[in-house]
Motif scaffolding. Structure first.
Motif, short mmCIF file in Angstrom:
data_model
loop_
_atom_site.label_atom_id
_atom_site.label_comp_id
_atom_site.label_asym_id
_atom_site.label_seq_id
_atom_site.Cartn_x
_atom_site.Cartn_y
_atom_site.Cartn_z
N TYR A 59 29.59 75.94 41.64
CA TYR A 59 30.74 75.70 42.51
C TYR A 59 32.03 75.71 41.69
CZ TYR A 59 26.95 73.96 45.43
OH TYR A 59 25.78 73.84 46.14
N VAL A 60 33.02 76.38 42.21
CA VAL A 60 34.36 76.39 41.62
C VAL A 60 35.32 75.90 42.69
CG1 VAL A 60 36.17 77.79 40.58
CG2 VAL A 60 33.76 78.32 40.11
N ASN A 61 35.94 74.75 42.44
CA ASN A 61 36.82 74.12 43.43
C ASN A 61 36.12 73.92 44.76
OD1 ASN A 61 39.02 74.09 41.60
ND2 ASN A 61 39.55 76.20 42.14
N GLY A 62 34.85 73.50 44.67
CA GLY A 62 34.09 73.20 45.88
C GLY A 62 33.51 74.41 46.58
N ARG A 63 33.68 75.59 46.03
CA ARG A 63 33.19 76.81 46.67
C ARG A 63 32.07 77.43 45.86
NH1 ARG A 63 38.45 80.20 48.85
NH2 ARG A 63 39.84 78.44 49.27
N VAL A 64 31.00 77.81 46.54
CA VAL A 64 29.92 78.51 45.86
C VAL A 64 30.37 79.94 45.56
CG1 VAL A 64 28.79 79.43 47.96
CG2 VAL A 64 27.43 78.96 45.91
N THR A 65 29.97 80.45 44.43
CA THR A 65 30.35 81.82 44.07
C THR A 65 29.48 82.81 44.86
OG1 THR A 65 28.87 81.67 42.16
CG2 THR A 65 31.20 81.21 41.79
N LEU A 66 30.12 83.70 45.58
CA LEU A 66 29.45 84.71 46.40
C LEU A 66 29.92 86.11 46.02
CD1 LEU A 66 29.77 82.99 49.92
CD2 LEU A 66 27.70 83.14 48.53
N PRO A 67 29.02 87.12 46.06
CA PRO A 67 27.59 87.00 46.37
C PRO A 67 26.85 86.30 45.26
CG PRO A 67 28.08 89.22 45.67
CD PRO A 67 29.41 88.52 45.77
N ARG A 68 25.66 85.80 45.57
CA ARG A 68 24.92 84.98 44.61
C ARG A 68 23.56 85.60 44.35
NH1 ARG A 68 26.32 80.98 42.04
NH2 ARG A 68 24.74 80.01 40.74
N ASP A 69 23.23 85.80 43.08
CA ASP A 69 21.92 86.36 42.74
C ASP A 69 21.15 85.48 41.76
OD1 ASP A 69 23.44 86.74 40.51
OD2 ASP A 69 23.17 88.92 40.41
N THR A 70 21.58 84.22 41.62
CA THR A 70 20.85 83.25 40.80
C THR A 70 20.59 82.01 41.62
OG1 THR A 70 22.95 82.40 39.90
CG2 THR A 70 21.81 84.09 38.61
N PRO A 71 19.54 81.25 41.27
CA PRO A 71 19.18 80.06 42.05
C PRO A 71 20.26 78.98 41.98
CG PRO A 71 17.39 80.73 40.59
CD PRO A 71 18.60 81.50 40.18
N ASN A 128 20.79 65.65 40.75
CA ASN A 128 20.09 64.82 41.73
C ASN A 128 20.17 63.34 41.42
OD1 ASN A 128 17.97 64.10 39.86
ND2 ASN A 128 17.04 66.10 40.22
N ILE A 129 19.40 62.55 42.13
CA ILE A 129 19.46 61.10 42.02
C ILE A 129 19.05 60.59 40.64
CG2 ILE A 129 17.10 60.72 42.84
CD1 ILE A 129 18.19 58.33 44.45
N LEU A 130 18.30 61.39 39.90
CA LEU A 130 17.87 60.99 38.56
C LEU A 130 18.86 61.41 37.47
CD1 LEU A 130 14.04 61.82 38.71
CD2 LEU A 130 15.19 59.64 39.17
N CYS A 131 19.88 62.17 37.85
CA CYS A 131 20.85 62.64 36.86
C CYS A 131 21.78 61.51 36.42
CB CYS A 131 21.67 63.79 37.43
SG CYS A 131 20.72 65.32 37.65
N GLY A 132 22.28 61.61 35.20
CA GLY A 132 23.15 60.59 34.65
C GLY A 132 24.61 60.74 35.03
N CYS A 133 24.96 61.84 35.66
CA CYS A 133 26.36 62.08 36.02
C CYS A 133 26.76 61.26 37.25
CB CYS A 133 26.59 63.56 36.28
SG CYS A 133 25.49 64.27 37.54
N SER A 134 28.04 61.27 37.55
CA SER A 134 28.58 60.52 38.68
C SER A 134 28.14 61.12 40.01
CB SER A 134 30.11 60.52 38.59
OG SER A 134 30.70 60.15 39.81
N GLU A 135 28.14 60.29 41.06
CA GLU A 135 27.87 60.79 42.41
C GLU A 135 28.95 61.76 42.86
OE1 GLU A 135 27.35 57.60 45.13
OE2 GLU A 135 25.45 56.92 44.24
N ASN A 136 30.09 61.74 42.19
CA ASN A 136 31.18 62.65 42.53
C ASN A 136 31.12 63.95 41.71
OD1 ASN A 136 32.38 60.84 44.38
ND2 ASN A 136 33.28 59.69 42.68
N CYS A 137 30.02 64.17 40.99
CA CYS A 137 29.87 65.39 40.20
C CYS A 137 30.05 66.61 41.09
CB CYS A 137 28.49 65.41 39.56
SG CYS A 137 28.12 66.93 38.65
N ALA A 138 30.76 67.60 40.59
CA ALA A 138 31.03 68.82 41.37
C ALA A 138 29.75 69.59 41.70
CB ALA A 138 31.99 69.72 40.59
#
Length: 286
Positions: free
Chosen positions: A72-84, A89-99
């Motif tokens: 995501y760049v500025n909240g937008r997924v890059t399109l078209p997309r050819d990678t997963p 997730n909930i087990l990650c150490g980053c903030s809940e506000n992670c981009a």
């Protein structure tokens, strides 16, 4: 269900009903995937290891969840997309506000259920949606192949079919199948109609489970008041399976079967709704 909010307060924003709401077929609202008959693994189980990033927002090149680069760049997924797409997730150490948690924030744009002349119920946006922004998820019961086949063959020919079959083409020629049915238990995604020239694209997104969440993003800038639609066949905005290795696509086949007229009204309309013919075939799965 109430006319003021079909979600019953379970989403970040209310989704009102514009029209005779008492005509809506009753269903149990649930904003997330739930385990249905034959589901393996359970989509509610946390099975993906989280990152150890102790930061506000993860960065490509430093976070294993972003091994393929920024999603995501500025909240937008890059399109078209050819990678997963793998979100933190909930087990990650980053903030809940992670981009890299964009689709986990729920509804971010005001949408409403409305009556579409000649088509029944549909979903439209009350505000402009920029290209690449997450709109909603297609959530419901995750089914095993046998149960999906049984349900679709038990339907009346004139009944609405909500069951979606997602095929992801993996390395080595393997294919991963996911079946989701929001008929009895589902979210706002069940109201989305098909279009041969859609303004949404469906992409599999993984966060805490290997079962992909079916996220719908704006395929182009969408004006306020537009009906929100996606291509039931999954072919719009996607490359062909033989040209891809890891990316996911929803690919419903166009074989013989109970065809229904397409009413999208676009210039490129094929005339008929797509459907997954494999679920009508008499084989071992059924």
């Amino acid at each position: 269900m109430e006319p003021g909010d079909v979600c019953g307060g379970l989403e970040a924003l209310p989704v009102p009903v514009c029209g005779p709401w008492e005509d809506l077929c009753p269903f149990q609202y649930n904003p997330e995937l739930i385990s249905g008959p034959g589901a393996d693994p359970d989509p509610s189980e946390v099975t993906i290891q989280g990152c150890e990033c102790r930061v506000q927002s993860c960065m490509a090149g430093q976070c294993p969840c972003l091994a393929q680069g920024d999603i995501y760049v500025n909240g937008r997924v890059t399109l078209p997309r050819d990678t997963p797409i793998l979100e933190c997730n909930i087990l990650c150490g980053c903030s809940e506000n992670c981009a890299n948690r964009e689709t986990q924030r729920g509804l971010q744009f005001r949408i409403e259920v409305f009556k579409v002349p000649g088509k029944g119920w549909g979903l439209r946006t009350e505000e402009a949606v920029p290209k690449g922004r997450f709109v909603c998820e297609y959530a419901g019961e995750v089914l095993g192949a046998k149960e999906a086949c049984h349900r679709i063959k038990s339907q009346h020919p004139d009944a609405n079919n909500y069951i979606i079959a997602v095929r992801e083409h993996l390395h080595g020629g393997q294919t991963l199948h996911t079946y989701v049915d929001p008929t009895r238990i589902g979210n706002v995604g069940r109201f989305l109609n098909h279009s041969c020239q859609p303004n949404l694209v469906m992409l599999p997104v993984r966060s805490h489970s290997m079962v992909p969440r079916l996220a719908l993003f704006a395929a182009r800038d969408i004006r306020a008041g537009e009906e929100l639609c996606y291509d039931y066949s999954g072919r719009s905005f996607n490359t062909e399976p033989e040209e891809r290795s890891q990316s996911g696509e929803k690919c419903e086949e166009w074989g013989p079967g109970p065809r229904k007229r397409c009413l999208c009204g676009t210039g490129g309309c094929t005339g008929y709704l797509p459907f997954d013919s494999s679920l009508y075939q008499e084989h071992s799965l059924c």
